[in-house]
Design an enzyme around this catalytic site. Structure first.
Site, PDB file in Angstrom:
ATOM      1  N   GLU A 228      35.885  40.065  37.789  1.00 27.09           N
ATOM      2  CA  GLU A 228      35.332  41.353  37.384  1.00 27.09           C
ATOM      3  C   GLU A 228      36.087  41.833  36.147  1.00 27.09           C
ATOM      4  OE1 GLU A 228      34.569  45.736  39.404  1.00 27.09           O
ATOM      5  OE2 GLU A 228      36.475  44.708  39.735  1.00 27.09           O
ATOM      6  N   LYS A 303      27.837  46.019  45.131  1.00 25.40           N
ATOM      7  CA  LYS A 303      29.020  46.596  45.777  1.00 25.40           C
ATOM      8  C   LYS A 303      28.625  47.820  46.591  1.00 25.40           C
ATOM      9  CE  LYS A 303      33.724  48.095  44.527  1.00 25.40           C
ATOM     10  NZ  LYS A 303      34.637  48.366  43.390  1.00 25.40           N
ATOM     11  N   CYS A 356      36.153  43.636  44.062  1.00 27.20           N
ATOM     12  CA  CYS A 356      37.378  44.408  43.840  1.00 27.20           C
ATOM     13  C   CYS A 356      37.933  44.952  45.155  1.00 27.20           C
ATOM     14  CB  CYS A 356      37.125  45.520  42.823  1.00 27.20           C
ATOM     15  SG  CYS A 356      38.640  46.213  42.114  1.00 27.20           S
TER      16      CYS A 356
END
Length: 480
Positions: A228, A303, A356
């Protein structure tokens, strides 16, 4: 100071609350200070946000420990306080991981190195169960010191020996099978996030990733993994970038690998009033190339767990209208996925993409359903460049490795300026990229164990067990 209307019985509770709060404030300030780096990297105008947001986070997390301390301090007797300490602080950690979306960072159980013998107990107990055991060890040690009695020390040694023995046995029977036909290349190019935000230097960083992606050995690679943050913004809409990647790959190999990258994704959907609205999602994306290098988006996974003030503004649109700004992006708030799903990216077994900080949440990995296969690996793409050379990236990597142990799934981790590698279902890796040097890592993908914890049931048992400990200690141990 005597407060009007507060009885003497309440005073120990107040003292315990402040003790727990102040100890927690020291702990969370020391272990989460690196968050301030994100504001510094974003620019001078964001630095004033550090005290209220970073300091406020430490205070908020410390409140859970303060509440637990108040419960403990109201008890009398060493053994009863010890039992209440274990139960109250375990429940506080469970609450900290779930209330207001939760932030289960640096739980006590993470003190044990992931991949080591003791960490293997997380495959049965989960990280919260291991945290409870560590509190139990601390309580036994405290009883041994306060009572000057050798028996609690024996109990402490027995618990540690049991954890060490069981974990060593598990590791001695570890499998080493790999998924056939999969060879991963993880690419690392160190950079500062301030350089990535700057258009004058951002292109050089992308070129560094491109150059290291086509290093010798590319013929054997089936999947190319970027972290990312390697590419800014709506990368999947950057046709020039996708076509250039296809061009350089086909110039080096006749069988271009699948490119696993991270990108914002844009879609238009109606709001509650039916008015079309542009929404943005943070997505893990798989891109394939044909023999001529033509790119195609083969799949994406959005996400769900977003970073407050990093990816969305708590309070919604009306807070944004007051001028609140996001740290990690210049656009409006990112939208969360409706649910976590399992992706079937070409050439890989079913993947649970956890972008993340999603990977810090135990139990976020989806279960199998009639419409969704069971995941066989976890993909964690992260941008740890926000946190510079602090301890944050190392903490993040250690926490991520515990998800592999809990879920019995291999972990593919690609982190900008952080620890990257492929970890087996025991949290181990033969080689990793430290994120401080330019390079790449070619590695195989271990098979999943097929032994997954049902975290909701484990956590429910822990809640009931610790509530039971409190009840028993209050009712049966008054004599102490």
């Amino acid at each position: 100071i005597r407060l009007v209307g507060v009885s003497d019985w309440d005073r120990p509770g107040r003292a315990g609350f402040w003790t727990g709060l102040l100890f927690g404030l020291g702990w969370f300030s020391a272990s989460c200070f690196w968050i301030a780096s994100a504001f510094i990297e974003r620019g001078p105008e964001f630095i004033p946000m550090i005290p209220p947001l970073v300091g406020g986070l430490a205070v908020l997390l410390s409140l859970f420990w303060g509440a637990a301390g108040a419960v403990v301090a109201r008890q009398t007797g060493v053994w009863r306080q010890a039992l209440i300490f274990v139960a109250a602080f375990t429940l506080a950690e469970l609450a900290r991981g779930h209330v207001l979306s939760g932030f289960p960072w640096n739980l006590a159980g993470y003190a044990f190195e992931p991949g080591g013998a003791i960490s293997q107990s997380a495959s049965v107990l989960g990280i919260y169960g291991l945290t409870m055991l560590l509190y139990g060890v601390a309580a036994l040690l405290g009883c041994a010191v306060v009572l000057r009695d050798w028996r609690p020390a024996v109990g402490l040694a027995t618990v540690l020996a049991g954890l060490l023995g069981a974990g060593s046995y598990r590791l001695s029977h570890a499998t080493s099978d790999i998924v056939p036909g999969v060879m991963l290349r993880l690419v690392a190019v160190p950079f500062r996030q301030s350089e990535k935000i700057n258009p004058a230097t951002s292109l050089d960083i992308v070129n560094g990733f491109l150059a290291n992606s086509i290093e010798p050995g590319i013929d054997d690679i089936t999947h190319l993994v970027w972290p990312e943050g390697a590419v800014n913004g709506l990368a999947t809409e950057d046709r020039a970038l996708l076509e250039y990647m296809g061009e350089i790959l086909t110039s080096r190999t006749t069988n271009p690998p699948v490119w696993l990258m991270n990108s914002l994704r844009r879609e238009i959907s109606p709001d509650r009033k039916g008015v079309p609205k542009v929404r943005y999602y943070n997505s893990a994306v798989a891109i394939t190339f044909d023999a001529l290098g033509n790119p195609a988006i083969a799949g994406s996974n959005d996400k769900k767990k977003l970073v407050p003030f990093g990816e969305f503004i708590p309070g919604g649109e009306w807070v944004e209208q007051l001028g609140a700004q996001l740290v990690s992006t210049a656009i409006a708030s990112i939208s969360p996925a409706r649910e976590k799903t399992v992706s079937q990216f070409p050439g890989l077994p079913p993947i649970s993409a956890q972008i993340c900080y999603e990977v810090i949440f135990p139990g976020l990995t989806p279960d199998a359903s009639p419409t969704m296969p069971a995941p066989q690996a976890i993909l964690n793409q992260s941008n740890d460049a926000w946190f510079g050379s602090t301890v944050g990236p190392a903490q993040h990597a250690a926490i991520a490795r515990y998800r592999a142990i809990e879920e019995g799934l291999p972990l593919i981790r690609s982190a900008a300026n952080g620890v990257s590698g492929v970890f087996d279902s025991y949290g181990r890796a033969e080689r990793v990229l430290d994120g401080k040097h330019v390079g790449h890592l070619d590695t195989v993908l271990p098979v999943a164990l097929g032994q997954r914890l049902e975290m909701r049931r484990v956590n429910a048992v822990l809640v009931l067990l610790n509530l039971g400990l409190i009840l028993v200690s209050v009712v049966r141990l008054r004599r102490f």
